[in-house]
Design an enzyme around this catalytic site. Structure first.
Site, short mmCIF file in Angstrom:
data_model
loop_
_atom_site.label_atom_id
_atom_site.label_comp_id
_atom_site.label_asym_id
_atom_site.label_seq_id
_atom_site.Cartn_x
_atom_site.Cartn_y
_atom_site.Cartn_z
N SER A 38 0.83 -1.20 0.00
CA SER A 38 0.00 0.00 0.00
C SER A 38 0.88 1.26 0.00
CB SER A 38 -0.96 -0.05 1.19
OG SER A 38 -2.01 0.87 1.03
N ASP A 196 -5.68 -4.19 -2.43
CA ASP A 196 -4.64 -3.87 -1.45
C ASP A 196 -3.97 -5.13 -0.89
OD1 ASP A 196 -3.36 -3.03 1.12
OD2 ASP A 196 -4.34 -1.12 0.65
#
Length: 338
Positions: A38, A196
């Site tokens: 991320s 993610d």
């Protein structure tokens, strides 16, 4: 001294990671290879491209971060429009503004694709929720029929940072060979959803461990982790969106914790980041500065006490314990294909 750096995800709190990088560089630390999830992938990519801690700090302070969550026509319909967008796009916001910004920033250092970087200079963690697989990019993009060297670095970060239901997932067309009688192989496309990496590994400290061929390693691995309050307040859940946000926060914070606590305290820079929320994209400059300073303090404290001899001792002890267990002590979040 050169290290391999691993950076945890944490949304807008990522400037805390930058503060710790700045503190490390002030003490003569340079980065050999980087990896992250991320916003940790974003910071790792910038380091691999040649940005230093001070440059990254200025870059993030000067960037209008709230532009990364630009409303579209769905949002004009208030809550109903957001619900429709979730059904249609599978996310509240498009991650394209962030990807375009990062493309421009990397281009200023001459970086566009992974082929522009030294091999393994940077790796990003993402999650293929269609197949239930953890992805290490760029290498794993080959499993979909694409050339890893041609993968955009900004695109890999976008995949890694697509927080479920907050940002739209990245949809990739998997190229597959389909044999037909008397004809050459043809390719059929299948749509797969990438989100993610924090779902499966928000702090991929294991990525360099699995490649370790000797102990202690010649180049140490140091992790940079964003930590909250020791006594956090319960998350307020008022509806499906807040529940999904709390669910993702819980997964990303806790998934790697057993591995971190058992094997990695001695090589983790813990950066207090309780002063902000991961999705607080309308964060003030004051809070960003506070997060940066928190990272500087944490990095300075860690590296003022760190020594290669101490690291070697701890790593050797871990290595011996792992071998004594017959190799059963594996990272809980490691790629199941490995």
């Amino acid at each position: 001294m050169r290290i391999n750096g691993v950076f945890q995800g944490g949304g807008v709190k990522g400037i805390g990671l930058v503060g710790a990088v700045y503190a490390a560089e002030q003490r003569g630390v340079a980065f050999h290879q980087t990896a992250g999830t991320s916003v940790g992938a974003l910071v790792a990519a910038l380091i691999a491209a040649g940005y230093n801690g001070y440059e990254m700090r200025d870059l993030l302070m000067e960037t209008d971060i709230k532009a990364f969550v630009r409303p579209d026509w769905y949002h004009r319909l208030s809550v109903v429009g957001q619900g429709i967008r979730l059904l249609v796009k599978k996310g509240l916001y498009s991650p394209e503004p962030m990807e375009r910004w990062l493309e421009k920033v990397l281009a200023e250092k001459g970086i566009r694709t992974f082929g522009d970087l030294p091999q393994h200079a940077f790796r990003a963690i993402a999650s293929d929720i269609s197949q239930g697989k953890l992805l290490v990019l760029p290498d794993d993009i080959a499993k979909y029929g694409y050339d890893p060297d041609q993968l955009s670095v900004a695109r890999a970060v976008r995949m890694s940072a697509s927080i479920p239901y907050f940002f739209d997932p990245y949809i990739i067309k998997q190229k597959q060979r389909k044999k037909q009688k008397g004809k050459e192989d043809k390719r059929t496309n299948e749509s797969l959803y990438i989100v993610d990496g924090g779902i499966l590994s928000n702090y991929p400290l294991w990525i360099f461990d699995r490649e370790m061929k000797e102990c202690p390693p010649r180049i140490p691995t140091i992790g940079f982790q964003l930590v909250g309050s020791k006594h956090p307040e319960p998350r307020q859940i008022n509806g499906p969106i807040s529940m999904l946000s709390a669910l993702f926060a819980t997964m990303s914070a806790a998934h790697d914790e057993r591995y971190i606590e058992r094997h990695s305290r001695f090589r983790t820079v813990k950066i207090p980041s309780h002063m902000a929320n991961s999705t607080e994209f309308h964060i003030s400059k004051e809070k960003l500065n506070e997060l940066f300073r928190s990272g500087v303090r944490a990095g300075d404290e860690f590296f003022s006490k760190w020594s290669y001899s101490g690291y070697s001792h701890e790593m050797t002890q871990w290595w011996q314990e792992k071998n004594a267990a017959g190799g059963r002590e594996k990272p809980v979040s490691a790629d199941p294909d490995q």
